[in-house]
Design a protein around this motif. Structure first.
Motif, mmCIF file in Angstrom:
data_model
loop_
_atom_site.group_PDB
_atom_site.id
_atom_site.type_symbol
_atom_site.label_atom_id
_atom_site.label_comp_id
_atom_site.label_asym_id
_atom_site.label_seq_id
_atom_site.Cartn_x
_atom_site.Cartn_y
_atom_site.Cartn_z
ATOM 1 N N TRP A 37 0.827 -1.205 0.000
ATOM 2 C CA TRP A 37 0.000 0.000 0.000
ATOM 3 C C TRP A 37 0.862 1.256 0.000
ATOM 4 N N LEU A 38 2.009 1.211 0.689
ATOM 5 C CA LEU A 38 2.900 2.367 0.710
ATOM 6 C C LEU A 38 3.568 2.563 -0.652
ATOM 7 N N ARG A 39 3.882 1.463 -1.325
ATOM 8 C CA ARG A 39 4.434 1.563 -2.673
ATOM 9 C C ARG A 39 3.440 2.211 -3.618
ATOM 10 N N LEU A 40 2.174 1.841 -3.506
ATOM 11 C CA LEU A 40 1.145 2.434 -4.363
ATOM 12 C C LEU A 40 0.994 3.930 -4.103
ATOM 13 N N VAL A 41 1.042 4.317 -2.844
ATOM 14 C CA VAL A 41 0.936 5.735 -2.495
ATOM 15 C C VAL A 41 2.129 6.506 -3.057
ATOM 16 N N ILE A 42 3.317 5.939 -2.935
ATOM 17 C CA ILE A 42 4.519 6.604 -3.446
ATOM 18 C C ILE A 42 4.435 6.760 -4.962
ATOM 19 N N VAL A 43 3.996 5.730 -5.655
ATOM 20 C CA VAL A 43 3.866 5.809 -7.114
ATOM 21 C C VAL A 43 2.831 6.860 -7.497
ATOM 22 N N LEU A 44 1.725 6.912 -6.782
ATOM 23 C CA LEU A 44 0.690 7.896 -7.068
ATOM 24 C C LEU A 44 1.198 9.319 -6.854
ATOM 25 N N VAL A 45 1.900 9.551 -5.755
ATOM 26 C CA VAL A 45 2.432 10.883 -5.461
ATOM 27 C C VAL A 45 3.479 11.288 -6.505
ATOM 28 N N LEU A 46 4.348 10.356 -6.863
ATOM 29 C CA LEU A 46 5.361 10.672 -7.878
ATOM 30 C C LEU A 46 4.733 10.925 -9.241
ATOM 31 N N SER A 47 3.644 10.243 -9.553
ATOM 32 C CA SER A 47 2.959 10.466 -10.825
ATOM 33 C C SER A 47 2.337 11.854 -10.869
ATOM 34 N N VAL A 48 1.704 12.270 -9.791
ATOM 35 C CA VAL A 48 1.102 13.607 -9.737
ATOM 36 C C VAL A 48 2.188 14.675 -9.808
ATOM 37 N N LEU A 49 3.298 14.439 -9.124
ATOM 38 C CA LEU A 49 4.409 15.384 -9.161
ATOM 39 C C LEU A 49 4.977 15.503 -10.577
ATOM 40 N N ALA A 50 5.126 14.384 -11.259
ATOM 41 C CA ALA A 50 5.622 14.411 -12.645
ATOM 42 C C ALA A 50 4.637 15.131 -13.559
ATOM 43 N N LEU A 51 3.342 14.955 -13.323
ATOM 44 C CA LEU A 51 2.333 15.653 -14.116
ATOM 45 C C LEU A 51 2.429 17.166 -13.918
ATOM 46 N N LEU A 52 2.573 17.594 -12.680
ATOM 47 C CA LEU A 52 2.670 19.027 -12.397
ATOM 48 C C LEU A 52 3.933 19.625 -13.002
ATOM 49 N N ILE A 53 5.039 18.920 -12.889
ATOM 50 C CA ILE A 53 6.292 19.421 -13.479
ATOM 51 C C ILE A 53 6.162 19.491 -15.000
ATOM 52 N N GLY A 54 5.520 18.492 -15.578
ATOM 53 C CA GLY A 54 5.309 18.500 -17.028
ATOM 54 C C GLY A 54 4.423 19.648 -17.474
ATOM 55 N N LEU A 55 3.395 19.948 -16.681
ATOM 56 C CA LEU A 55 2.524 21.082 -17.009
ATOM 57 C C LEU A 55 3.284 22.393 -16.968
ATOM 58 N N VAL A 56 4.070 22.583 -15.931
ATOM 59 C CA VAL A 56 4.827 23.827 -15.775
ATOM 60 C C VAL A 56 5.846 23.976 -16.894
ATOM 61 N N VAL A 57 6.563 22.907 -17.209
ATOM 62 C CA VAL A 57 7.569 22.981 -18.276
ATOM 63 C C VAL A 57 6.889 23.163 -19.628
ATOM 64 N N GLY A 58 5.832 22.439 -19.875
ATOM 65 C CA GLY A 58 5.157 22.544 -21.163
ATOM 66 C C GLY A 58 4.520 23.891 -21.392
ATOM 67 N N TYR A 59 3.883 24.427 -20.394
ATOM 68 C CA TYR A 59 3.194 25.709 -20.544
ATOM 69 C C TYR A 59 4.169 26.875 -20.486
ATOM 70 N N GLY A 60 5.133 26.777 -19.584
ATOM 71 C CA GLY A 60 6.045 27.903 -19.368
ATOM 72 C C GLY A 60 7.199 27.948 -20.341
ATOM 73 N N VAL A 61 7.865 26.839 -20.548
ATOM 74 C CA VAL A 61 9.073 26.846 -21.375
ATOM 75 C C VAL A 61 8.723 26.663 -22.846
ATOM 76 N N ILE A 62 7.947 25.657 -23.151
ATOM 77 C CA ILE A 62 7.622 25.376 -24.549
ATOM 78 C C ILE A 62 6.570 26.348 -25.069
ATOM 79 N N GLY A 63 5.592 26.693 -24.235
ATOM 80 C CA GLY A 63 4.500 27.555 -24.676
ATOM 81 C C GLY A 63 4.750 29.032 -24.485
ATOM 82 N N ASP A 64 5.909 29.421 -23.992
ATOM 83 C CA ASP A 64 6.285 30.829 -23.791
ATOM 84 C C ASP A 64 5.303 31.597 -22.907
ATOM 85 N N GLY A 65 4.738 30.938 -21.931
ATOM 86 C CA GLY A 65 3.865 31.607 -20.974
ATOM 87 C C GLY A 65 4.529 31.647 -19.611
#
Length: 87
Positions: A37-65
């Motif tokens: 159960w702790l492994r699943l929680v860690i994977v879920l948290v890391l997935s959300v963190l990767a999604l947020l980082i991807g959003l920031v990089v995609g919108y800010g760096v690639i999208g010039d916003g």
């Protein structure tokens, strides 16, 4: 020759007993360092963190916003309205 065959016959039961003895001791329970159960929680948290980082990089760096605008709800409402053509 007869002595070699006799020795092999003597060794067979000993090998069998030795293997049976190992089977009983090798069935000890394995203790996990991290529960499943702790492994699943860690994977879920890391997935959300990767999604947020991807959003920031995609919108800010690639999208010039502004990178932090990617986390605003109003930005996603505007994108949703553009995609669904409600405006």
């Amino acid at each position: 020759m007869a002595t070699k065959e006799a020795k092999q016959q003597e060794k067979k039961p000993l090998r069998k007993q030795h293997k049976e003895g190992k089977k009983k001791t090798s069935r000890s329970t394995r203790r996990r360092i991290l529960p499943i159960w702790l492994r699943l929680v860690i994977v879920l948290v890391l997935s959300v963190l990767a999604l947020l980082i991807g959003l920031v990089v995609g919108y800010g760096v690639i999208g010039d916003g502004n990178p932090l605008d990617a986390l605003d709800w109003s930005t996603w409402e505007r994108i949703w309205n553009l995609v669904m053509k409600t405006e």
